[in-house]
Design a protein around this motif. Structure first.
Motif, short mmCIF file in Angstrom:
data_model
loop_
_atom_site.label_atom_id
_atom_site.label_comp_id
_atom_site.label_asym_id
_atom_site.label_seq_id
_atom_site.Cartn_x
_atom_site.Cartn_y
_atom_site.Cartn_z
N ASP A 112 -42.77 42.28 -15.14
CA ASP A 112 -44.11 42.72 -14.74
C ASP A 112 -44.63 43.82 -15.64
OD1 ASP A 112 -43.17 44.93 -11.96
OD2 ASP A 112 -42.38 44.68 -13.99
N ARG A 115 -48.41 44.82 -15.93
CA ARG A 115 -49.16 45.26 -14.76
C ARG A 115 -49.27 46.78 -14.76
NH1 ARG A 115 -46.68 43.76 -9.55
NH2 ARG A 115 -48.68 44.57 -8.80
N ARG A 118 -47.53 49.40 -12.31
CA ARG A 118 -46.09 49.61 -12.39
C ARG A 118 -45.74 50.87 -13.18
NH1 ARG A 118 -42.86 49.32 -10.45
NH2 ARG A 118 -41.16 48.03 -11.22
#
Length: 132
Positions: A112, A115, A118
């Motif tokens: 991820d 993103r 995060r």
């Protein structure tokens, strides 16, 4: 509180190159090295959403890139200097954006990595403008 400051942006002609830098400071005592953080570059063009460009692991041994990079960008880091870099070659007008560096606690980028939420820490951004 990790503090990030980007630099190296500017106005460049199509086909040119830039090297962005991101200086980090303010590490917690328990994580007193940039090596404890995976680091990423993001960008946001006018009228568009922020998008992930690249991420590099804490050790610098692995990196992820967005598909649009197409071999033109290289992310690197120097943990001894607490600095993250992004080398951009063969710049195109569509690369025009504000480029942000970001840090996330943990050694690895993860699936991820692109993103934004995060990442816990963000710089203020540096403007890159590609125009003739």
């Amino acid at each position: 509180q990790v503090h990030l400051v980007e630099s190296g942006g500017g106005l460049v002609q199509p086909g040119g190159s830039l090297r962005l830098s991101c200086a980090a400071s303010g590490f917690a005592v328990s994580r007193n090295s940039l090596a404890y953080y995976a680091m990423g570059w993001f960008r946001q063009a006018p009228g568009k959403e922020r998008e992930g460009v690249s991420c590099i692991s804490g050790s610098g041994r692995s990196a992820n890139y967005a598909d649009f990079v197409n071999g033109r960008f290289v992310i690197s880091r120097d943990n001894a200097k607490n600095t993250l870099y992004l080398q951009i070659d063969n710049l195109k007008p569509e690369d025009t954006a504000v480029y942000y560096c970001a840090a996330r606690e943990g050694f690895f980028c993860g699936s991820d990595w692109s993103r934004g939420p995060r990442y816990e820490y963000w710089g203020q951004g540096t403007q890159v403008t590609v125009s003739s």
